[in-house]
Design an enzyme around this catalytic site. Structure first.
Site, short mmCIF file in Angstrom:
data_model
loop_
_atom_site.label_atom_id
_atom_site.label_comp_id
_atom_site.label_asym_id
_atom_site.label_seq_id
_atom_site.Cartn_x
_atom_site.Cartn_y
_atom_site.Cartn_z
N HIS A 156 63.20 72.22 85.36
CA HIS A 156 62.84 72.90 86.63
C HIS A 156 61.90 74.08 86.38
CE1 HIS A 156 66.37 70.75 88.35
NE2 HIS A 156 66.90 71.05 87.19
N SER A 277 33.72 83.32 83.80
CA SER A 277 33.49 83.42 85.24
C SER A 277 32.15 84.09 85.47
CB SER A 277 34.62 84.26 85.85
OG SER A 277 34.18 84.82 87.07
N LYS A 283 37.32 86.95 82.30
CA LYS A 283 37.95 85.63 82.41
C LYS A 283 37.64 84.68 81.25
CE LYS A 283 40.10 84.15 85.38
NZ LYS A 283 39.86 83.71 86.75
N GLU A 290 41.65 71.56 83.15
CA GLU A 290 41.65 71.42 84.61
C GLU A 290 40.89 70.17 85.04
OE1 GLU A 290 41.53 75.63 86.70
OE2 GLU A 290 40.33 75.62 84.90
#
Ligand code: ARG
Length: 460
Positions: A156, A277, A283, A290
């Site tokens: 979980h 970024s 970043k 992704e």
């Protein structure tokens, strides 16, 4: 140019129909297999005396020349010739004259296209399987290198029990192994030779299908001509194996993305596999993972697309089937690209043992071990669970960890608790005791790595 099937028509095909029905823009990818299949077919026609041996030789020479022309990029694919099959046949006739028109004896594009796709997939499945193998070996290497790192195991997404990172990494080996088995299984259904089914009913010519199968190194020939030209199970099975593989890579991506956050801090991605970024200078983004996660969706889409395309088709061939190709090609490209980039990226990921250990130290992660301890003293597990729950509650109230409790405090919960309890509460002890087969104890993980390296699977 006049269509090979123009005979019964009074009018030329409308331009819009030509554009709409043409598949050459994508099925030209099959050219190598189309030629390979045609050469085998011509050899068979010659051997059987269906065409003269000299004619077969001329056709084969013409096909070999076309092959060379395509390889050097000089061949012009024509949209008005619809697909790869008619493009190559037309080029052949242009080169060798009317004798080229004999190649299509005892054959139809319906069995031809199935043959081409099977030859193509046979190669691509093998290529995919070898990429999977490399990724599997990366997971084993990473497991060996990081054999002792402790991390929290989750259920979980809540800290559940301590495990070895190596044990976690080898999960991906197991998933990939099943993927590999699935592709291998799919290969059996791909490896069936459909040529000789004709348009659907077979052919009156005395063909030798086994001979063609042998020339093209197929294991068997298809057993029903109608089924041969209608069947795309092998395509659906292939995309289904691709989908499951992508699902696995997507789960791995998700963990990479999560673990690379400052909140987790479990891994550091290599700089050359991360992106920045355009506005936030600090970043470092896990775009590769992704995109793998994102691309999974399109492969699932191809699975649904082909299943849906097939579901209402009456036997046998219908033009709908042409829609299978882009789905297959894009699945192949996507899967190979994702495996390729992961193969390159995985060895560069650095694990952070400190943050993993720290995460494992929180969350009363050895509570099950305390319950197991009470159990070993003769307390039924249900009661042991209840007692441990109260200990955890107490820790939460007092802001303490399980290991931080004194013996006196612990004994307040059960008189069965003795000094030896502390041997149960450390992360190392918890892991070391889990020696059941396939458990996370170091000993068991090492045993599994050895078995993997020997290529063994355990049977009972
Ligand atoms: N381009 C077609 C396909 O991909 C080849 C078979 C065409 N057959 C036909 N009867 N129109 O399915």
């Amino acid at each position: 140019m006049k269509k090979p099937w123009a005979g019964r028509f009074r009018m030329n095909t409308a331009k819009v129909v030509e554009e709409f029905t043409s598949s050459i823009s994508f099925d030209k990818r099959l050219w190598r297999y189309d030629i390979e299949g045609s050469i085998a077919h011509a050899s068979m026609l010659g051997k059987q005396g269906i065409i003269k041996k000299a004619e077969a030789a001329l056709i084969k020479k013409g096909l070999a020349d076309i092959k060379a022309e395509i390889e050097t990029g000089r061949f012009v694919f024509r949209q008005d010739l619809e697909d790869i099959h008619m493009n190559i046949e037309a080029a052949l006739i242009q080169r060798v004259g009317p004798v080229g028109g004999k190649l299509h004896t005892a054959r139809s594009r319906n069995d031809q296209v199935s043959l081409d796709l099977r030859l193509y997939l046979r190669d691509e499945i093998r290529a995919i399987m070898s990429l999977i193998k490399s990724l599997q070996s990366s997971t084993v290497k990473a497991a060996e290198k990081n054999i002792d790192i402790i991390m929290p195991g989750y259920t979980h997404l809540q800290r559940a029990q301590p495990i070895l990172l190596s044990h976690h990494l080898l999960c991906y080996w197991e998933m990939l192994n099943r993927d590999s088995e699935r592709f291998n299984e799919c290969l059996k259904r791909v490896d069936v030779m459909p040529l000789g089914s004709g348009a659907l009913a077979g052919t009156p010519f005395p063909i030798d299908r086994d001979y063609v199968a042998r020339l093209l190194r197929f294991s068997s020939v298809s057993d029903n001509s109608v089924d041969s030209v209608s069947d795309r199970d092998f395509v659906i099975e292939f995309i289904s194996a691709c989908s499951i593989l992508m699902m696995h890579m997507s789960r791995l991506s998700e963990e990479i993305i999560l673990w690379a956050t400052s909140e987790f801090g479990f891994i550091e991605l290599p700089d050359d596999f991360s992106t920045g970024s355009s506005i936030m200078p600090q970043k470092k983004n896990p775009d590769v993972a992704e995109l793998v996660r994102g691309k999974t969706g399109r492969v699932f889409g191809h699975l649904f697309g082909t299943l849906t395309m097939m579901k209402g088709l009456p036997l046998s061939y219908n033009r709908d089937l042409q829609e299978d190709k882009e789905a297959v090609f894009d699945s192949v490209d996507t899967v190979k690209a994702c495996l390729g980039v992961f193969n390159a990226m995985l060895p560069g990921i650095r694990f952070n043992p400190v943050s993993m250990q720290k995460a494992a130290e929180g969350g009363f992660i050895t509570a099950t071990d305390l319950a197991d301890y009470l159990c070993s003293k003769g307390i039924p597990f249900r009661n042991a669970h209840e007692i441990t729950g109260r200990v955890v509650r107490y820790c939460i109230d007092k802001g303490k960890s399980l290991e931080g409790l004194t013996l006196k405090e612990l004994m307040g919960f059960s008189e069965m608790i003795g000094e030896d309890v502390f041997k149960y509460l450390s992360l190392e002890a918890s892991i070391t005791r889990r020696t059941s087969y396939a458990g996370t104890a170091r000993k068991m993980v090492i045993e599994r790595i050895k078995a993997i390296k020997r290529g063994l699977n355990r049977s009972v």
